[in-house]
Design a protein around this motif. Structure first.
Motif, PDB file in Angstrom:
ATOM      1  N   HIS A  80       0.955  -1.229   0.006  1.00 19.00           N
ATOM      2  CA  HIS A  80      -0.179  -0.029   0.158  1.00 19.00           C
ATOM      3  C   HIS A  80       0.864   1.217  -0.090  1.00 19.00           C
ATOM      4  O   HIS A  80       1.800   1.141   0.269  1.00 19.00           O
ATOM      5  CB  HIS A  80      -0.885  -0.023   1.015  1.00 19.00           C
ATOM      6  CG  HIS A  80      -1.878   1.260   1.009  1.00 19.00           C
ATOM      7  ND1 HIS A  80      -1.873   2.240   1.855  1.00 19.00           N
ATOM      8  CD2 HIS A  80      -3.105   1.370   0.613  1.00 19.00           C
ATOM      9  CE1 HIS A  80      -2.685   3.140   1.693  1.00 19.00           C
ATOM     10  NE2 HIS A  80      -3.453   2.562   1.077  1.00 19.00           N
ATOM     11  N   TYR A 136       0.925   3.413   1.963  1.00 20.03           N
ATOM     12  CA  TYR A 136       1.483   4.328   3.227  1.00 20.03           C
ATOM     13  C   TYR A 136       2.685   3.170   3.726  1.00 20.03           C
ATOM     14  O   TYR A 136       3.011   3.352   4.793  1.00 20.03           O
ATOM     15  CB  TYR A 136       0.337   3.826   4.266  1.00 20.03           C
ATOM     16  CG  TYR A 136      -0.899   5.044   4.129  1.00 20.03           C
ATOM     17  CD1 TYR A 136      -0.610   6.022   3.420  1.00 20.03           C
ATOM     18  CD2 TYR A 136      -2.080   4.595   4.865  1.00 20.03           C
ATOM     19  CE1 TYR A 136      -1.682   6.761   3.315  1.00 20.03           C
ATOM     20  CE2 TYR A 136      -3.265   5.517   4.569  1.00 20.03           C
ATOM     21  CZ  TYR A 136      -3.021   6.731   3.761  1.00 20.03           C
ATOM     22  OH  TYR A 136      -4.159   7.711   3.804  1.00 20.03           O
ATOM     23  N   ASP A 149      -3.214   2.219  -4.213  1.00 20.15           N
ATOM     24  CA  ASP A 149      -4.330   2.526  -3.129  1.00 20.15           C
ATOM     25  C   ASP A 149      -5.154   1.306  -2.789  1.00 20.15           C
ATOM     26  O   ASP A 149      -4.770   0.204  -3.727  1.00 20.15           O
ATOM     27  CB  ASP A 149      -5.390   3.702  -3.424  1.00 20.15           C
ATOM     28  CG  ASP A 149      -6.049   3.407  -4.855  1.00 20.15           C
ATOM     29  OD1 ASP A 149      -6.089   2.367  -5.186  1.00 20.15           O
ATOM     30  OD2 ASP A 149      -6.669   4.563  -5.292  1.00 20.15           O
ATOM     31  N   SER A 150      -6.158   1.198  -2.069  1.00 20.81           N
ATOM     32  CA  SER A 150      -6.938  -0.035  -1.898  1.00 20.81           C
ATOM     33  C   SER A 150      -7.505  -0.604  -3.159  1.00 20.81           C
ATOM     34  O   SER A 150      -7.708  -1.814  -3.326  1.00 20.81           O
ATOM     35  CB  SER A 150      -7.944   0.272  -0.858  1.00 20.81           C
ATOM     36  OG  SER A 150      -7.486   0.712   0.415  1.00 20.81           O
ATOM     37  N   ASN A 183     -12.297  -1.220   3.770  1.00 15.34           N
ATOM     38  CA  ASN A 183     -11.751  -1.202   5.343  1.00 15.34           C
ATOM     39  C   ASN A 183     -12.376  -1.847   6.279  1.00 15.34           C
ATOM     40  O   ASN A 183     -12.887  -1.382   7.525  1.00 15.34           O
ATOM     41  CB  ASN A 183     -11.294  -0.030   5.808  1.00 15.34           C
ATOM     42  CG  ASN A 183     -10.269   0.870   4.812  1.00 15.34           C
ATOM     43  OD1 ASN A 183     -10.386   0.676   3.730  1.00 15.34           O
ATOM     44  ND2 ASN A 183      -9.494   1.603   5.534  1.00 15.34           N
ATOM     45  N   SER A 208     -11.980   4.774  -1.377  1.00 16.80           N
ATOM     46  CA  SER A 208     -12.079   6.145  -1.408  1.00 16.80           C
ATOM     47  C   SER A 208     -12.200   6.603  -2.923  1.00 16.80           C
ATOM     48  O   SER A 208     -12.330   7.719  -2.973  1.00 16.80           O
ATOM     49  CB  SER A 208     -10.858   6.903  -0.378  1.00 16.80           C
ATOM     50  OG  SER A 208      -9.814   6.391  -0.959  1.00 16.80           O
ATOM     51  N   HIS A 261      -6.433   9.933  10.353  1.00  9.34           N
ATOM     52  CA  HIS A 261      -7.199  11.086   9.538  1.00  9.34           C
ATOM     53  C   HIS A 261      -8.224  11.966  10.459  1.00  9.34           C
ATOM     54  O   HIS A 261      -8.196  12.952  10.125  1.00  9.34           O
ATOM     55  CB  HIS A 261      -8.007  10.487   8.435  1.00  9.34           C
ATOM     56  CG  HIS A 261      -6.973  10.007   7.348  1.00  9.34           C
ATOM     57  ND1 HIS A 261      -6.703   8.833   7.177  1.00  9.34           N
ATOM     58  CD2 HIS A 261      -6.343  10.822   6.344  1.00  9.34           C
ATOM     59  CE1 HIS A 261      -5.779   8.552   6.074  1.00  9.34           C
ATOM     60  NE2 HIS A 261      -5.636   9.821   5.830  1.00  9.34           N
ATOM     61  N   HIS A 277      -6.882  13.493   2.454  1.00  5.81           N
ATOM     62  CA  HIS A 277      -7.760  12.147   2.044  1.00  5.81           C
ATOM     63  C   HIS A 277      -9.109  12.250   2.573  1.00  5.81           C
ATOM     64  O   HIS A 277      -9.605  12.800   3.592  1.00  5.81           O
ATOM     65  CB  HIS A 277      -7.118  10.837   2.822  1.00  5.81           C
ATOM     66  CG  HIS A 277      -7.424   9.503   2.498  1.00  5.81           C
ATOM     67  ND1 HIS A 277      -8.550   8.884   2.977  1.00  5.81           N
ATOM     68  CD2 HIS A 277      -6.914   8.804   1.647  1.00  5.81           C
ATOM     69  CE1 HIS A 277      -8.825   7.981   2.485  1.00  5.81           C
ATOM     70  NE2 HIS A 277      -7.875   7.834   1.456  1.00  5.81           N
ATOM     71  N   GLU A 314     -10.900  10.380   4.192  1.00  6.10           N
ATOM     72  CA  GLU A 314     -11.181   9.758   5.550  1.00  6.10           C
ATOM     73  C   GLU A 314     -11.279  10.795   6.458  1.00  6.10           C
ATOM     74  O   GLU A 314     -11.364  10.803   7.712  1.00  6.10           O
ATOM     75  CB  GLU A 314     -10.241   8.592   6.075  1.00  6.10           C
ATOM     76  CG  GLU A 314     -10.601   7.244   5.260  1.00  6.10           C
ATOM     77  CD  GLU A 314      -9.595   6.467   5.302  1.00  6.10           C
ATOM     78  OE1 GLU A 314      -8.570   6.607   6.297  1.00  6.10           O
ATOM     79  OE2 GLU A 314      -9.787   5.414   4.643  1.00  6.10           O
ATOM     80  N   SER A 365      -8.376   9.713  -3.146  1.00 10.68           N
ATOM     81  CA  SER A 365      -7.763   8.346  -2.668  1.00 10.68           C
ATOM     82  C   SER A 365      -6.119   8.603  -2.539  1.00 10.68           C
ATOM     83  O   SER A 365      -5.621   9.563  -3.074  1.00 10.68           O
ATOM     84  CB  SER A 365      -7.960   7.034  -3.297  1.00 10.68           C
ATOM     85  OG  SER A 365      -7.003   7.326  -4.660  1.00 10.68           O
ATOM     86  N   THR A 366      -5.350   7.469  -1.914  1.00  9.94           N
ATOM     87  CA  THR A 366      -4.095   7.948  -1.587  1.00  9.94           C
ATOM     88  C   THR A 366      -3.368   8.107  -3.266  1.00  9.94           C
ATOM     89  O   THR A 366      -2.711   8.735  -3.276  1.00  9.94           O
ATOM     90  CB  THR A 366      -3.314   6.756  -0.951  1.00  9.94           C
ATOM     91  OG1 THR A 366      -3.588   5.596  -1.540  1.00  9.94           O
ATOM     92  CG2 THR A 366      -3.841   6.981   0.532  1.00  9.94           C
TER      93      THR A 366
END
Ligand code: 13P
Ligand code: SF4
Length: 363
Positions: free
Chosen positions: A85, A87, A102-103, A176, A191, A236, A259, A261, A275-276
């Motif tokens: 990911h 992050y 991203d997810s 998530n 997201s 977040h 973001h 969130e 999103s990221t």
């Protein structure tokens, strides 16, 4: 830091090392490995270090480099693929990952992954999503304890209760979440596609769970009535509109991107939200002189490598769960093929439908 670094796996892992590669047990694989920093290794990995030198201090490289070499070799030997990911820390993101994203991107890539083994460098729900899409593959997470406050905020029983309380209202569930929660839902979202999926339900009311702020942010962009749950991202939710106003007052030229969130009031102070991966694309496309990324800390490090002219202002917050994943743990996961993520077959079949529906609807 410098000199020789030795890999010291926990004793229980050595004792449990029954996994074999070309007939070798995990413990034997470890014995055969040379986890030490040497001039030869430094020279082999010099081009890679040059690429990440702005974000990985030179004192840390002698610790990371032997793991990077060992992981990349073992990954090839075992036909494994590493999904990471956005992050994850730079030494994972830039030096061992085969796919980053991203997810949604990670779910899509998991669906088409070709290796025999998937190693998920991320949190548990991401590994579970990969397993749902690859029931016959081994999916490993280097630390089973890498959770998520959003995933913890809701259970399958909560979703069943919501369905009873709101008969006929579709349930759109953020990825998530656990497989048990996805199994009780109509479709997943991330997201990057949440608004699109909510609107695609074709109803005037939609349950969008469990992220309260994501639901409120979508509600501001659509005519659909969005019913939220009370979950929050512990990373977040810490950002505040006041803090962003202060940054802008101190530096009027600063760009702020956030973001979804984050709270709606935080997004209200931002120049862009997404999103990221959407945040990464925004920086890459716009090349701001100075940017504040209102999200997890590693994002700025990871993209600084490709954006040398952008100055990143970093009042970021760390995700303690994402940070459970480290190079030594990734190596242990590959050597011993632990921890393997398993999902009950009935739950997996229903959860898979929700994830596949999302992937179909967002293509
Ligand atoms: P993205 O899907 O935007 O990468 O978000 C995942 C996440 O956990 C953010 O906190
Ligand atoms: Fe969960 Fe927040 Fe960490 Fe993302 S940043 S994994 S939403 S706790």
């Amino acid at each position: 830091m410098g000199g020789t670094q030795m890999f010291t796996p926990s004793q229980d892992l050595i004792e449990a090392g029954t996994t074999s590669i070309a007939g070798l047990t995990g413990a034997r694989i470890l014995e055969e490995m040379d986890i030490s920093y040497s001039p030869g290794l430094a020279s082999d990995l010099a081009p890679l270090y040059e690429r990440v030198a702005t974000v990985i201090p030179s004192v840390e490289w002698p610790f990371f480099a032997p793991y990077i070499k060992a992981i990349n070799e073992l990954k090839r030997d075992k036909n494994a693929v590493i999904l990471a990911h956005n992050y994850q820390t730079p030494e994972i993101f830039h030096c061992i990952a085969d796919v980053v994203g991203d997810s949604l991107q990670l779910a899509r890539e998991a669906a088409r992954a070709e290796g025999d083994i998937i190693v998920q460098c991320g949190v548990h729900f991401m590994a579970e999503t990969s397993k749902l899409l690859n029931p016959d593959k081994t999916v490993l997470i280097p630390d089973m304890g890498a959770g998520c406050s959003l995933a913890e905020s809701i259970t399958g029983a909560d979703v069943r209760a919501l369905r009873e309380a709101y008969p006929g209202v579709p349930i759109v569930t953020y990825v998530n979440t656990s497989a048990a929660v996805k199994a009780e839902s109509d479709v997943c979202c991330t997201s990057s596609n949440a608004k699109k999926i909510v609107e695609a339900m074709g109803t005037d009311k939609v349950l969008c769970i469990p992220d309260e702020f994501l639901a409120q942010n979508i509600a501001q962009e659509t005519n659909v009535e969005v019913i939220a749950w009370k979950g929050r991202c512990e990373v977040h939710e810490q950002f505040t509109a006041d803090e962003l106003r202060q940054y802008r007052a101190d530096d009027p030229g600063l760009k702020i991107i956030a973001h979804p969130e984050c709270a709606p009031s935080v997004l209200g102070e931002s120049d862009f939200s997404g999103s990221t991966s959407a945040m990464i694309k925004w920086v890459s496309d716009n090349q701001p002189e100075r940017v504040l990324m209102v999200t997890e800390c590693s994002m700025s490090d990871n993209i600084a490598v490709e954006n040398p002219n952008v100055n990143f202002v970093r009042p970021c917050n760390l995700c303690p769960h994402m940070k459970q994943i480290t190079l030594p743990k990734v190596l242990e996961a590959l050597v011993f093929e632990r921890e393997a993520v398993e999902v009950d077959a009935d739950v997996a079949a229903r959860a898979r439908l929700s994830v596949e529906r999302m992937i179909d609807m967002s293509s």
